[in-house]
Design a protein around this motif. Structure first.
Motif, short mmCIF file in Angstrom:
data_model
loop_
_atom_site.label_atom_id
_atom_site.label_comp_id
_atom_site.label_asym_id
_atom_site.label_seq_id
_atom_site.Cartn_x
_atom_site.Cartn_y
_atom_site.Cartn_z
N THR A 1 4.96 -2.26 -6.91
CA THR A 1 4.64 -2.45 -5.49
C THR A 1 4.19 -3.89 -5.22
OG1 THR A 1 4.01 -0.14 -5.24
CG2 THR A 1 3.15 -1.69 -3.60
N PHE A 2 3.28 -4.39 -6.03
CA PHE A 2 2.79 -5.76 -5.84
C PHE A 2 3.93 -6.76 -6.04
CE2 PHE A 2 0.83 -9.71 -7.33
CZ PHE A 2 -0.06 -9.94 -6.29
N VAL B 1 0.81 -1.23 0.00
CA VAL B 1 0.00 0.00 0.00
C VAL B 1 0.84 1.28 0.00
CG1 VAL B 1 -1.74 1.31 1.28
CG2 VAL B 1 -1.90 -1.19 1.18
N LEU B 2 1.88 1.34 0.83
CA LEU B 2 2.58 2.60 1.07
C LEU B 2 3.56 3.05 -0.01
CD1 LEU B 2 3.26 2.27 4.91
CD2 LEU B 2 1.39 3.47 3.74
N PRO B 3 4.36 2.16 -0.65
CA PRO B 3 5.39 2.64 -1.59
C PRO B 3 4.90 3.58 -2.68
CG PRO B 3 5.77 0.34 -1.10
CD PRO B 3 4.47 0.70 -0.45
N GLY C 1 6.76 6.79 -4.78
CA GLY C 1 6.35 6.97 -6.17
C GLY C 1 6.43 5.72 -7.01
N TRP C 2 6.44 4.53 -6.37
CA TRP C 2 6.48 3.29 -7.13
C TRP C 2 5.15 3.10 -7.85
CZ3 TRP C 2 8.73 -1.00 -3.38
CH2 TRP C 2 10.03 -0.61 -2.99
#
Length: 646
Positions: free
Chosen positions: A286-287, A273-275, A280-281
């Protein structure tokens, strides 16, 4: 003819159904292990032929490996999560395997499932062994008793007995309950309770205990305790209680497991959730990073840090005559500070031999030995057998023709020859004061068992018999002291015998006259002083103490209950093997610590590299699986003879 055919087919059908039900029961009992092995076989097939497998067949085999191998652990993980309301490592491993599949690494996910399912199968096996121990213990207790009534005797279930009932116990039978003899005398084999191989003479007003054996005289006993409150039942309860208690290391592992799973799930959730907001990922990156984290953070290497090393150590020890029932017991041996020994059958050989003989002046020794040899053949007492063996080994003795030898329950044997009465037995049988006068100048006589020979009320010979110390006992005690481990002896024998044996072996601390409950109490006291205690024994009476100690060690020739209850078994009955096992335990613990430190360091490194986007999936898998292989190879070093402790 038709009736015979029907009978034949009925018998065949019945046997088939019985064998079929037995086969099904075996499959159900070992279903977890069978599932793990099938899962491993499917993985091996895919690994060896994945380049040539059609896509459909590849996914079919992989899904089958997941389902077959992961069913038991997934079910267990879900049930424990629901009942305990806590996350567990089973769920983490399942999610990690699914995560590996999501990003295309089916084989790695299946390997995680296989390793964890195999460990679960071993856990189930240990639980089944524990149940078997208690079942074998319960089988030692008689189920029926002869109740004395006004009409005679009546066979009843022991559960129907009440305090105050009179029961009749025939020669050769087990005493069904705790009680007091009100009529008759006999010799009682109490080795199940005290561990002493020499029977105890019992008469009126003497106490007898459940599951001891009435050797040679019929007795009437008044019931003192209900069947559920006997000393034997206390032993069963003590074994069960000790087996159910968790060791400190086991409790720590369970606590660590829950915390580890929570932390991993929390970090993975945050990373999904946070990156995008913080760094800015993209959501795809992110997943991808979250799935890599789930894979590399799975404790595959941590699991492999312990199992290969312990299995290798167990295999190594088995080759050298030491059977350990689990790695945790080998691990605990490295930290013991004191070891408690039973005396009979452990430090000693457990069978009496003739150690000395004393004859009156001006007697025919040959005649006496012939009489002893012939008369004792009419007795089944262990001391009689020892005398017969001694006569055969030391003298070319011939059997006399005696037709009127009488066995006197609990005392000895007697006969009349040429108008002379011969008696062979204990001091009471020949006259206690005369016996004391006859042997008063001998030293350490109280530490032995003695058999007297009397002719016409005059004692003419005495034989002393004693249990002998095992050849390797002294060296084992000396080596334990050199390792800083305190040897302690607890025995059901009397104070004089215990002191004599302790002095011969160089044991500074001992306690005599110990019943099973006394041994348990002493071990609990010693735990407060020494923290980690090992117990070595061989009898049913040692079972509660073996279960109470941090590590229970049984002699291979010991009772079935002692062997089932113990954590370590000395198959070759050599106490020196204990020293070897302690060295092996220390070596195993060093390797496990190396593996754990290495695997944690790799996991942390991979997590950090993934977080700074320096780790792609192939490299993460190589690091994760590579660390697993390395810790396995390090653990397997214990299989090598070069790594065998001296």
């Amino acid at each position: 003819m038709s009736s015979h055919i029907k009978t034949f087919f009925s018998t065949v059908t019945s046997n088939h159904e019985r064998h079929h039900s037995t086969f099904v029961a075996i499959l159900l009992k070992h279903s977890e292990l069978i599932s793990a092995l099938i899962s491993g076989l499917l993985i091996l097939v895919v690994f060896l032929s994945k380049e040539h497998l059609p896509t459909f067949l590849f996914y079919t085999l992989m899904i089958s490996a997941f389902v077959v191998g992961g069913f038991h652990k997934a079910k267990e993980g879900i049930q424990e999560t629901v009942s305990d309301k806590k996350l567990n490592v089973e769920l983490l491993m399942i999610f990690a395997a699914i995560g590996a599949c999501i990003i295309g690494y089916w084989l790695e996910g299946a390997i995680l499932i296989f390793i964890f399912s195999l460990s679960g199968a071993l856990e189930t096996y240990t639980e089944n062994k524990s149940k078997k121990e208690l079942k074998s213990l319960m089988n030692l207790q008689p189920e029926t008793a002869l109740l004395v009534t006004q009409q005679g005797t009546q066979l009843v279930e022991i559960a129907a007995l009440n305090v105050g009932d009179h029961i009749f116990v025939k020669a050769g039978e087990k005493v069904p309950v705790d009680g007091t003899i009100i009529h008759g005398s006999t010799a009682i084999d109490e080795s199940y309770l005290t561990g002493e191989s020499i029977p105890v003479t019992k008469g009126k007003d003497d106490a007898v205990f459940a599951s001891t054996i009435n050797l040679n005289g019929s007795i009437t006993v008044v019931v003192d305790k209900l069947p559920t409150e006997t000393l034997f039942q206390k032993i069963v309860h003590l074994v069960q209680e000790a087996q159910q208690s968790k060791s400190p290391s086991q409790a720590f592992i369970e606590k660590f497991e829950s915390s580890y799973v929570k932390i991993v799930f929390l970090i993975v959730g945050m990373m999904m959730v946070l990156p995008p907001f913080l760094f800015g990922w993209s959501w795809q990156d992110t997943f991808y990073r979250a799935m890599i984290l789930l894979v590399v953070a799975s404790p595959c290497a941590l699991v492999a840090s312990v199992m290969p090393a312990t299995l290798s150590a167990i295999s190594n020890s088995a080759k050298n005559g030491i059977l350990a029932k689990g790695g945790v017991h080998l691990e605990n041996l490295a930290s013991i500070q004191a070891i408690v020994f039973d005396k009979t059958g452990t430090l000693t050989n457990g069978t009496p031999i003739v150690t000395n003989q004393l004859f009156a002046e001006h007697v025919n020794k040959t005649r006496i030995i012939q009489m002893v040899y012939t008369m004792e053949k009419h007795s089944n007492h262990p001391l009689a057998k020892a005398l017969i063996t001694w006569c055969e080994q030391e003298y070319n003795v011939e059997t006399l023709s005696l037709n009127n030898v009488t066995h006197v329950d609990g005392l000895g044997v007697k006969t009349m020859v040429d108008g002379e009465e011969w008696r062979i037995g204990n001091a009471i049988f020949v006259g206690k004061e005369k016996a004391e006068d006859f042997c008063q100048h001998l030293q350490n006589i109280a530490a032995c068992s003695h058999v007297f020979v009397a002719k016409d009320e005059q004692i003419i010979a005495m034989f002393t018999l004693q249990d002998t110390i095992r050849e390797d006992s002294r060296n084992a005690i000396h080596e334990l002291k050199a390792l800083g481990i305190e040897p302690i002896m607890l025995t059901g024998d009397n104070e004089n015998t215990a002191r004599a044996i302790a002095n011969q072996l160089g044991i500074d601390h001992y306690k005599a006259n110990c019943l099973p409950t006394d041994k348990v109490n002493e071990i609990n006291k010693l735990k407060q002083k020494y923290k980690n205690i090992a117990m070595t024994g061989d009898g049913m009476n040692d079972a509660p103490a073996l279960a109470t100690a941090n590590v229970g060690i049984a002699m291979g020739t010991g009772s079935e209950v002692a062997i089932e209850t113990a954590d370590v078994i000395l198959i070759k009955n050599e106490l020196s093997k204990i020293i070897r096992t302690i060295h092996l335990s220390k070596k195993m613990n060093r390797i496990i610590k190396q593996n754990i430190i290495f695997s944690i360091a790799v996991i942390l490194t991979l997590i950090l590299a993934n977080f700074v986007q320096m780790l792609d999936l192939p490299l993460g898998v190589i690091g994760h699986e590579g660390s697993t292989i390395l810790v396995i190879l390090n653990g397997l070093r214990l299989l090598s003879k070069a790594e065998t402790p001296v």
